[in-house]
Design a protein around this motif. Structure first.
Motif, PDB file in Angstrom:
ATOM      1  N   THR A  95       3.581  28.275  79.402  1.00 13.63           N
ATOM      2  CA  THR A  95       2.180  28.399  79.816  1.00 13.63           C
ATOM      3  C   THR A  95       1.224  28.184  78.655  1.00 13.63           C
ATOM      4  N   GLN A  96       1.489  28.831  77.519  1.00 15.61           N
ATOM      5  CA  GLN A  96       0.570  28.708  76.394  1.00 15.61           C
ATOM      6  C   GLN A  96       0.561  27.303  75.799  1.00 15.61           C
ATOM      7  N   PRO A  97       1.729  26.673  75.577  1.00 18.07           N
ATOM      8  CA  PRO A  97       1.692  25.280  75.108  1.00 18.07           C
ATOM      9  C   PRO A  97       0.970  24.346  76.084  1.00 18.07           C
ATOM     10  N   PHE A  98       1.124  24.587  77.388  1.00 18.08           N
ATOM     11  CA  PHE A  98       0.431  23.770  78.381  1.00 18.08           C
ATOM     12  C   PHE A  98      -1.080  23.951  78.253  1.00 18.08           C
ATOM     13  N   SER A 122      -3.614  32.650  86.559  1.00 15.60           N
ATOM     14  CA  SER A 122      -4.722  33.393  85.973  1.00 15.60           C
ATOM     15  C   SER A 122      -4.952  33.003  84.514  1.00 15.60           C
ATOM     16  N   SER A 123      -3.872  32.837  83.771  1.00  9.74           N
ATOM     17  CA  SER A 123      -3.997  32.450  82.357  1.00  9.74           C
ATOM     18  C   SER A 123      -4.637  31.072  82.224  1.00  9.74           C
ATOM     19  N   ILE A 124      -4.267  30.169  83.111  1.00  9.82           N
ATOM     20  CA  ILE A 124      -4.826  28.820  83.073  1.00  9.82           C
ATOM     21  C   ILE A 124      -6.318  28.852  83.378  1.00  9.82           C
ATOM     22  N   ILE A 125      -6.713  29.619  84.387  1.00  9.99           N
ATOM     23  CA  ILE A 125      -8.131  29.717  84.748  1.00  9.99           C
ATOM     24  C   ILE A 125      -8.931  30.370  83.619  1.00  9.99           C
ATOM     25  N   SER A 127      -8.408  30.183  80.581  1.00  9.44           N
ATOM     26  CA  SER A 127      -8.528  29.256  79.458  1.00  9.44           C
ATOM     27  C   SER A 127      -9.688  28.281  79.639  1.00  9.44           C
ATOM     28  N   GLY A 128     -10.247  28.247  80.848  1.00  6.15           N
ATOM     29  CA  GLY A 128     -11.350  27.331  81.131  1.00  6.15           C
ATOM     30  C   GLY A 128     -10.986  26.186  82.046  1.00  6.15           C
ATOM     31  N   MET A 129      -9.709  26.110  82.429  1.00  2.00           N
ATOM     32  CA  MET A 129      -9.284  25.064  83.359  1.00  2.00           C
ATOM     33  C   MET A 129      -9.806  25.359  84.765  1.00  2.00           C
ATOM     34  N   LYS A 130     -10.063  24.287  85.506  1.00  2.00           N
ATOM     35  CA  LYS A 130     -10.499  24.399  86.887  1.00  2.00           C
ATOM     36  C   LYS A 130      -9.360  23.945  87.798  1.00  2.00           C
ATOM     37  N   ILE A 131      -8.970  24.824  88.703  1.00  2.00           N
ATOM     38  CA  ILE A 131      -7.854  24.544  89.609  1.00  2.00           C
ATOM     39  C   ILE A 131      -8.398  24.226  90.997  1.00  2.00           C
ATOM     40  N   SER A 132      -7.990  23.078  91.516  1.00  2.00           N
ATOM     41  CA  SER A 132      -8.483  22.652  92.822  1.00  2.00           C
ATOM     42  C   SER A 132      -7.847  23.474  93.940  1.00  2.00           C
ATOM     43  N   CYS A 133      -8.441  23.358  95.122  1.00  2.00           N
ATOM     44  CA  CYS A 133      -7.912  24.054  96.292  1.00  2.00           C
ATOM     45  C   CYS A 133      -7.851  23.066  97.453  1.00  2.00           C
ATOM     46  N   TYR A 134      -6.708  23.009  98.121  1.00  2.00           N
ATOM     47  CA  TYR A 134      -6.493  22.047  99.199  1.00  2.00           C
ATOM     48  C   TYR A 134      -6.874  22.667 100.542  1.00  2.00           C
TER      49      TYR A 134
END
Length: 240
Positions: A95-98, A122-125, A127-134
């Protein structure tokens, strides 16, 4: 309206993927959806799943896929990238390297598929990443609520599958209008079933901010001039 073209990372080779990305952009593609191939791409159709399998048979080292995406980003600095990544792949990378990879390369948007590991998401979000929703065409209430709670673009199914129509929202325009009425102010990208210029114009008239085109373009990668001609035609349809 923007045009999004799907790129199979590492298929048939890393080098060809980097080259094809440049061809996409030269032809008029606005956004590239690029994947990290998954060993369990359960949401994909047979065609794209087969390309992922072939890519991993050729190279299972995810650091090389990262290098490929870096090269695509470097070659096309003004083109937005959207990552398609399965949770199992993120866990293999770490997760952290990603997260560090995405941050260092200023990649902010992703389609996150599968898994129930809320800690990873949660960690990805955070970090500032935006996760889409289908959201499927029949507009399930739980998917609308998930879209309202998400922080990324809404991936709206552009065409219904068999009997997949909500009588309250029988057209794509009805679906998009309802999402906006419910409070969606982020981008709504339409995909699944976009094959022709007529499909693209339908999505544009419905109010989509972008359209995803996948297999129609992928199947032309052995004929680059024809592929670029179709991309240019699709881009024109987005602008008309």
């Amino acid at each position: 309206m923007k045009l999004i073209c799907y790129l199979s990372n590492g298929y048939p080779t890393m080098e060809s993927g980097i080259r094809i990305a440049k061809e996409y952009v030269e032809a008029g593609c606005d956004i590239i959806e690029v994947d990290f191939p998954s060993s369990d791409p359960f949401l994909e159709g047979e065609y794209i799943a087969g390309r992922m399998k072939s890519a991993l048979e050729g190279c299972s080292d995810y650091s090389r896929y990262m290098d490929s995406i870096k090269a695509i980003k470097s070659d096309n600095p003004n083109t937005k990238l959207v990552l398609l990544c399965y949770e199992d792949t993120i866990l293999k990378i770490g997760t952290q390297p990603f997260i560090e990879f995405c941050t260092q390369n200023q990649i902010h948007d992703m389609i996150y598929v599968g898994g129930d590991n809320e800690e990873v998401k949660s960690s990805i979000i955070k970090s500032g990443m935006k996760i889409s929703c289908y959201v499927q065409f029949h507009m399930p209430e739980e998917e609308i609520k998930a879209a309202l709670a998400s922080n990324g673009f809404v991936y709206m199914q552009a065409k219904p599958t068999a009997n997949n129509i909500n009588p309250l929202y029988p057209t794509l325009k009805d679906c998009i209008d309802e999402l906006k009425r419910r409070g969606i102010t982020r981008e709504i990208y339409a995909g699944v079933g976009i094959y022709t210029t007529e499909d693209i114009q339908m999505a544009k008239n419905a109010g989509a901010d972008a359209v995803f085109v996948g297999s129609t373009i992928l199947k032309l990668q052995t004929d680059i001039p024809k592929m670029k001609e179709i991309i240019a035609r699709f881009k024109k349809a987005c602008s008309e």
